[in-house]
Design an enzyme around this catalytic site. Structure first.
Site, PDB file in Angstrom:
ATOM      1  N   GLY A 191       0.818  -1.212   0.000  1.00 28.86           N
ATOM      2  CA  GLY A 191       0.000   0.000   0.000  1.00 28.86           C
ATOM      3  C   GLY A 191       0.848   1.256   0.000  1.00 28.86           C
ATOM      4  O   GLY A 191       2.039   1.218   0.306  1.00 28.86           O
ATOM      5  N   GLU A 216       5.988  -5.933   7.715  1.00 28.65           N
ATOM      6  CA  GLU A 216       5.384  -4.803   8.438  1.00 28.65           C
ATOM      7  C   GLU A 216       5.961  -4.532   9.825  1.00 28.65           C
ATOM      8  O   GLU A 216       5.927  -3.400  10.296  1.00 28.65           O
ATOM      9  CB  GLU A 216       3.866  -5.001   8.542  1.00 28.65           C
ATOM     10  CG  GLU A 216       3.110  -4.795   7.248  1.00 28.65           C
ATOM     11  CD  GLU A 216       3.158  -5.989   6.307  1.00 28.65           C
ATOM     12  OE1 GLU A 216       2.636  -5.879   5.184  1.00 28.65           O
ATOM     13  OE2 GLU A 216       3.727  -7.027   6.682  1.00 28.65           O
ATOM     14  N   ASP A 252      -1.010  -7.288   7.957  1.00 29.92           N
ATOM     15  CA  ASP A 252      -2.476  -7.171   7.902  1.00 29.92           C
ATOM     16  C   ASP A 252      -3.039  -7.803   6.631  1.00 29.92           C
ATOM     17  O   ASP A 252      -2.574  -8.858   6.230  1.00 29.92           O
ATOM     18  CB  ASP A 252      -2.885  -5.700   8.069  1.00 29.92           C
ATOM     19  CG  ASP A 252      -2.416  -4.802   6.936  1.00 29.92           C
ATOM     20  OD1 ASP A 252      -1.418  -5.147   6.257  1.00 29.92           O
ATOM     21  OD2 ASP A 252      -3.030  -3.740   6.722  1.00 29.92           O
TER      22      ASP A 252
END
Length: 405
Positions: A97, A168, A176
């Site tokens: 992202g 992450e 996630d």
């Protein structure tokens, strides 16, 4: 995909009018090709193409908002038999992202920090529950948000170029996009190991770990896509048969041993502990070169993220995908309220270097960016300082603000 509406054209002689129409269509196509995501139908196949090659097809909120309703439309369309998702540029399927934008928004309380995670997880759930066969061609870097766009679908086709990771914990976040669902379901404790250390799997190892369903040479993907599109009213079994036929012909690294094979006994033992402190203690007691290397890696990660991630996977192991995504939304908002995510992004994005492809500068991409000299100052700085009470608060329901699926 909805038909493009053309503006009324003036009355011209037929030849001139045809020229104008052709030019108009050419311009429309050019506009389409510059879009950040391309959505099209070819035969009975619907195709999603992530089209931001300069930033490794990093996922934006706008892309999510285009993909989700189109998947729901195709799901209801009797003329659509399968959905294919791929990336452009040859380097990445999707490297994650647009974390820089999320961090900037979170700092000033902008709603993007809520909306991005909410809508991304709703899309992940739509992929996980999609009634039409969903084929992800994960050619190249597949990390973070790119994992969410692929791993919950029916088929994941890896190639020798695939680079998979969930890194992450290095930026004060957690794995996630449904990581709490699929990671603890991998064999042994591989998922826990990948989640906590951010270890990168390459090529056929992505298949051997149980993340990909098939392995096909990268250069064969255009032919595979063409054959998928040519299938007439295919069932999931027909698609599986076609993928299998390509898979069995792929010889690249076929004889190579799984990269983690020699360490699996240690991974299963060391990463089975109930707490991060216990995992660290076991690694220290083990003292092997492998254990020491894992200790060095874990010591660089956010202590908050490590504890959050271990609990996320332990709880997610017995949850439905929907419940996991609801839990992860709560965690995402806890990270937005905290310190480590912003500090991790600051430290990791400082140099903007993309490790898998040296020389490539990318100011956006969290999931693959690492600066070798990074020195995030985590708060708290030690595992022992991250209390159970604090963690309980991170996992608490958000009332009316909870994710609804």
């Amino acid at each position: 995909m909805a038909a493009r509406v053309l503006r009324p054209l003036p009355r011209l002689k037929s030849f001139n009018r045809l020229q104008v129409i052709l030019q108009h269509l050419k311009m429309s196509k050019q506009t389409d090709l510059t879009a950040e995501v391309l959505l099209e139908k070819r035969g009975g196949a619907a195709i999603i193409t992530l089209n931001r090659p300069k930033v490794l097809n990093a996922l934006t909120l706008s892309m999510i908002q285009q993909i989700y309703p189109q998947i729901k439309t195709w799901e209801q369309d009797p003329e659509t038999f399968l959905i294919i998702i791929k990336g452009t540029g040859g380097k990445a399927f999707c490297a994650g992202g647009d974390i820089r934008a999320i961090a900037d928004a979170g700092k000033v309380g902008d709603r993007l920090a809520r909306d991005f995670f909410r809508e991304e997880y709703i899309l992940n759930n739509a992929i996980g529950t999609c009634k039409k066969p969903y084929v992800a061609l994960i050619d190249g870097i597949t990390m973070g948000g790119g994992v969410g766009l692929s791993v919950h679908g029916h088929f994941r086709v890896a190639t020798e170029k695939t680079l998979f990771a969930m890194p992450e914990t290095a930026i004060g976040l957690f794995p996630d996009v449904g990581g709490g669902y699929f990671l603890p379901r991998l064999s042994g404790k591989i998922g826990y190991y990948l989640a906590l250390t951010g270890f990168r799997l390459k090529g056929r190892d992505v298949l051997k770990a149980g993340i990909a369903t098939h392995f096909v040479e990268s250069e064969k993907l255009p032919a595979l896509e063409k054959d998928l599109i040519a299938l007439k009213s295919p069932s999931t079994e027909n698609i599986a048969d076609l993928l299998n036929s390509y898979h069995v012909k792929s010889k690249v690294d076929q004889e190579k041993e799984f990269v983690l094979d020699e360490h699996m006994e240690k991974i299963n033992s060391l990463f089975s502990a109930n707490s991060m402190e216990e995992i660290v203690k076991k690694l220290k007691q083990d003292g092997s070169p492998f254990a020491i290397k894992q200790l060095e890696t874990i010591n660089k990660m956010s202590p908050t993220s490590l504890k959050m991630t271990l609990r996320q996977l332990r709880e997610g192991a017995s949850m439905s995908l929907q419940d996991v995504l609801m839990m992860e939304y709560r965690l995402s908002q806890a990270c937005m309220r905290g310190h480590d995510f912003y500090e991790g992004v600051r430290a990791v994005l400082a140099a903007g270097r993309c490790e898998p492809c040296p020389g490539h500068t990318n100011p956006l991409q969290s999931a693959v960016l690492t600066d070798k000299d990074q020195s995030p100052r985590w708060k708290p700085a030690a595992l022992e300082e991250v209390s159970d009470e604090f963690l309980d608060d991170c996992f608490k329901p958000l009332g009316n603000n909870d994710l609804k699926l």
